[in-house]
Design an enzyme around this catalytic site. Structure first.
Site, mmCIF file in Angstrom:
data_model
loop_
_atom_site.group_PDB
_atom_site.id
_atom_site.type_symbol
_atom_site.label_atom_id
_atom_site.label_comp_id
_atom_site.label_asym_id
_atom_site.label_seq_id
_atom_site.Cartn_x
_atom_site.Cartn_y
_atom_site.Cartn_z
ATOM 1 N N GLY A 235 8.313 37.272 63.954
ATOM 2 C CA GLY A 235 8.292 37.002 62.519
ATOM 3 C C GLY A 235 6.918 37.006 61.889
ATOM 4 N N HIS A 236 5.856 37.197 62.663
ATOM 5 C CA HIS A 236 4.482 37.107 62.119
ATOM 6 C C HIS A 236 3.647 38.288 62.590
ATOM 7 C CE1 HIS A 236 0.510 35.276 61.154
ATOM 8 N NE2 HIS A 236 1.193 34.518 60.332
ATOM 9 N N PHE A 237 3.709 39.354 62.104
ATOM 10 C CA PHE A 237 4.630 39.902 61.122
ATOM 11 C C PHE A 237 5.303 41.102 61.775
ATOM 12 C CE2 PHE A 237 1.142 37.951 58.730
ATOM 13 C CZ PHE A 237 1.831 37.118 57.876
#
Length: 150
Positions: A53-55
């Site tokens: 999720g990052h990123f």
């Protein structure tokens, strides 16, 4: 005269700090001098759970996790500078000042974590920390920790 390095392997690190995967962010200690300095490493891989999720488009290791890695290094230095870790105690990350992020940390990077003990006052330990990749500072900060029971 060559100085003898004092490494600490992962098994000993796990006796000093309570963190475990995925939050254990110190892979090994290259060298340390109790009461003074510690040099550790964190190998950053694409397999880190945070990268989902990052990123998704550009994997960047979060700055807060760089600071957490430095804080874990201060805990290791703290326990190696005293009589060691007692049952059910740890160093708690108390504050951070002057945090600076200079470059992104990417999968494949090896972060060199350098922490220096500055002073102790009323149970609060102050450290200066730098994370470096390829010899360049990517993050620096003043960190305060307190030794407390779990």
């Amino acid at each position: 005269m060559e100085t003898v390095k004092k490494p600490i392997d992962l098994n000993e690190i796990k006796t000093l700090i309570p963190h475990r995967y995925p939050m254990l962010l110190v892979d090994k200690v290259i060298d340390h001098e109790p009461g003074k300095t510690l040099h550790a490493i964190k190998n950053v891989t694409i397999n880190e759970p945070v990268f989902t999720g990052h990123f998704p488009e550009l994997a960047i290791f979060p700055g807060v996790l760089i600071l957490e890695a430095l804080a874990q290094a201060t805990g290791i230095l703290g326990f190696k500078s005293t009589e060691g870790r007692g049952d059910n105690e740890m160093y708690l990350f108390a504050s951070i000042d002057k945090a600076k992020f200079k470059k992104p940390v990417l999968p494949g990077d090896t972060m060199h974590l350098h922490v220096e003990f500055l002073k102790e006052r009323r149970g609060m330990w102050k450290f200066y920390g730098e994370a470096r990749v390829d010899g360049k500072v990517v993050c620096s900060a003043d960190l305060m920790c307190a030794r407390r029971p779990l």
